[in-house]
Scaffold this active site. Structure first.
Site, PDB file in Angstrom:
ATOM      1  N   LYS A  22       0.790  -1.113   0.282  1.00 59.27           N
ATOM      2  CA  LYS A  22      -0.163   0.343   0.494  1.00 59.27           C
ATOM      3  C   LYS A  22       1.174   1.186   0.194  1.00 59.27           C
ATOM      4  O   LYS A  22       2.445   1.503   0.423  1.00 59.27           O
ATOM      5  CB  LYS A  22      -0.465  -0.145   1.335  1.00 59.27           C
ATOM      6  CG  LYS A  22      -1.249   1.162   1.189  1.00 59.27           C
ATOM      7  CD  LYS A  22      -2.501   1.273   0.328  1.00 59.27           C
ATOM      8  CE  LYS A  22      -3.439   2.405   0.163  1.00 59.27           C
ATOM      9  NZ  LYS A  22      -4.358   3.260  -0.928  1.00 59.27           N
ATOM     10  N   MET A  45     -10.229   6.232  -0.950  1.00 63.61           N
ATOM     11  CA  MET A  45      -9.780   5.876   0.191  1.00 63.61           C
ATOM     12  C   MET A  45      -8.796   6.819   0.957  1.00 63.61           C
ATOM     13  O   MET A  45      -8.938   6.883   2.179  1.00 63.61           O
ATOM     14  CB  MET A  45      -8.765   4.340   0.015  1.00 63.61           C
ATOM     15  CG  MET A  45      -9.320   3.398  -0.744  1.00 63.61           C
ATOM     16  SD  MET A  45     -10.797   2.530  -0.209  1.00 63.61           S
ATOM     17  CE  MET A  45      -9.932   1.889   1.322  1.00 63.61           C
ATOM     18  N   ASN A  58       4.450   7.005  -5.816  1.00 71.05           N
ATOM     19  CA  ASN A  58       3.188   6.834  -6.055  1.00 71.05           C
ATOM     20  C   ASN A  58       3.024   8.609  -6.452  1.00 71.05           C
ATOM     21  O   ASN A  58       3.093   9.437  -5.910  1.00 71.05           O
ATOM     22  CB  ASN A  58       1.958   6.553  -5.025  1.00 71.05           C
ATOM     23  CG  ASN A  58       0.328   6.719  -5.369  1.00 71.05           C
ATOM     24  OD1 ASN A  58       0.589   7.472  -7.060  1.00 71.05           O
ATOM     25  ND2 ASN A  58      -0.164   6.285  -5.022  1.00 71.05           N
ATOM     26  N   CYS A 113      -2.300   9.883  -6.565  1.00 74.82           N
ATOM     27  CA  CYS A 113      -3.482   9.338  -5.592  1.00 74.82           C
ATOM     28  C   CYS A 113      -3.942  10.517  -5.861  1.00 74.82           C
ATOM     29  O   CYS A 113      -3.798  12.263  -6.107  1.00 74.82           O
ATOM     30  CB  CYS A 113      -3.020   9.491  -4.140  1.00 74.82           C
ATOM     31  SG  CYS A 113      -4.317   9.093  -3.057  1.00 74.82           S
ATOM     32  N   SER A 142      -6.159   4.776 -10.055  1.00 73.40           N
ATOM     33  CA  SER A 142      -7.492   5.258 -11.119  1.00 73.40           C
ATOM     34  C   SER A 142      -8.333   6.993 -11.571  1.00 73.40           C
ATOM     35  O   SER A 142      -6.991   7.148 -11.476  1.00 73.40           O
ATOM     36  CB  SER A 142      -8.507   5.565  -9.510  1.00 73.40           C
ATOM     37  OG  SER A 142      -8.241   5.836  -8.912  1.00 73.40           O
ATOM     38  N   GLY A 169     -11.651  -0.504 -12.475  1.00 73.84           N
ATOM     39  CA  GLY A 169     -12.505  -1.472 -12.990  1.00 73.84           C
ATOM     40  C   GLY A 169     -12.599  -1.945 -14.796  1.00 73.84           C
ATOM     41  O   GLY A 169     -11.615  -0.548 -15.120  1.00 73.84           O
TER      42      GLY A 169
HETATM   43  C1  SIN Z   1      -6.385   6.003  -2.382  1.00 74.78           C
HETATM   44  O1  SIN Z   1      -5.576   5.079  -0.964  1.00 74.78           O
HETATM   45  O2  SIN Z   1      -6.977   7.506  -2.482  1.00 74.78           O
HETATM   46  C2  SIN Z   1      -6.068   5.705  -3.818  1.00 74.78           C
HETATM   47  C3  SIN Z   1      -4.414   5.302  -3.926  1.00 74.78           C
HETATM   48  C4  SIN Z   1      -4.080   5.999  -5.075  1.00 74.78           C
HETATM   49  O3  SIN Z   1      -4.581   5.997  -5.599  1.00 74.78           O
HETATM   50  O4  SIN Z   1      -2.953   5.838  -4.825  1.00 74.78           O
END
Ligand code: SIN
Length: 311
Positions: A48, A74, A127, A130, A194, A221
């Site tokens: 994660k 999230m 990352n 997000c 996403s 998805g």
């Molecule tokens: C999230 O934790 O909101 C998703 C993680 C991400 O989109 O990098």
């Protein structure tokens, strides 16, 4: 059916197959990570995305299943990077990719400095994409900011590191992000995160389906498969050959894995479909991929990787 050679390479690591979990999927706690370690046909584990300090993430509801995919908000819930840095340094049954995210460039530098000083020699993934932290932009949509953070990172970071990107939707933007990334010794890009800030409407209730940010959230998805494939393909056409690609987004079948690789992916990660189907999805996807390869007469991934034909 004969077993195929599905091995693939990312940076200094050989993986037994092309499949990974998407970061955020069943990889936050020790118990979830242990499940991934025991999952057959999952070639490597992505942790994660970890921040400088632990985060509870956004308020519930923060994930909503849809017939055509999912929406999530999230907000980077995680146990803080020391937990994940410790985890990846333990003896492992399969390779790991340590995903980290910063709420600021200074956070990124602090976390990566500790990784640089640690014994961890595996792959790190930064990352930059997000979409779900209220008030924080997706860094990789700002090409100047992305260049600046990478300049700071490569002043001191000498270990294998790639970046997780948001989806791009304009060919000029593919040119611009590739021009930035090609100037740095990154190992790979992971594309796509996403599709940020979608909005799902529950017509019966006349309301949104996730709580934070007024219901705006990241789409994943089946519905994002064409976007994911476009990003894999467009980046493969523009990035230096030595930058590998992890294709992420929209995988529900072995044919989708095949399509990602055909567009140029070295590895493929699966998110929403794991939530819908459970960890057995990796066995099914592998069987379907191997069956398709048999049908087409391919023995290894390199036989068709990047070989997508134009009309
Ligand atoms: C999230 O934790 O909101 C998703 C993680 C991400 O989109 O990098």
């Amino acid at each position: 059916m004969t077993k195929k050679n599905l091995t693939t390479q990312l940076a200094n690591v050989t993986f037994d197959g092309p499949l990974l979990n998407a970061s955020g999927i069943h990889c936050q706690t020790s118990a979830e990570l242990a499940d991934l370690a025991n999952t057959s046909n999952l070639a490597g584990i992505v942790t994660k995305s970890a921040t400088l300090f632990p985060r509870k993430g956004n308020e519930n509801p923060r994930y909503h299943d849809l017939p055509y995919g999912s929406i999530n908000s999230m907000g980077l819930p995680n146990l803080g990077y020391p937990f994940y840095l410790d985890y990846v340094q333990q003896e492992k049954a399969k390779p790991t990719i340590l995903s980290v995210a910063g709420l600021s460039a200074d956070d990124v530098i602090e976390v990566l400095s500790d990784i640089q000083d640690s014994k961890y020699q595996g792959i790190t993934e930064l990352n930059l994409s997000c979409p779900n932290v209220p008030g924080k932009p997706q860094t990789a949509y700002d090409f100047v900011a992305t260049r600046k953070v990478l300049e700071r990172v490569f002043e001191f970071f000498t270990k294998p590191i790639g970046v997780k990107l948001p989806p791009y939707f304009d060919l000029v933007h593919f040119d611009q992000i590739a021009a930035v990334l090609n100037d740095f010794p990154i190992t790979h890009v992971n594309t796509v995160n996403s599709v940020g800030n979608g909005l799902v409407v529950d017509v019966a209730k006349e309301q949104v389906v996730t709580k934070a940010k007024g219901g705006f959230g990241g789409l994943g998805g089946a519905m994002i498969l064409p976007t994911a494939l476009a990003n894999v393909r467009a980046l493969r056409q523009r990035l230096n050959d030595n930058i590998a690609i992890i294709g992420t987004g929209g995988v529900t079948t072995g044919a989708d894995v095949f399509a990602h690789i055909l567009c140029g992916a070295d590895m493929v990660s699966v998110g929403t479909q794991v939530i819908k189907e459970g960890l057995g999805v990796y066995d099914r996807l592998t069987q379907e991929l191997e069956a398709l390869m048999t049908e087409k007469g391919y023995e290894r991934l390199a036989d068709f990787r990047g070989q997508l034909r134009e009309l």
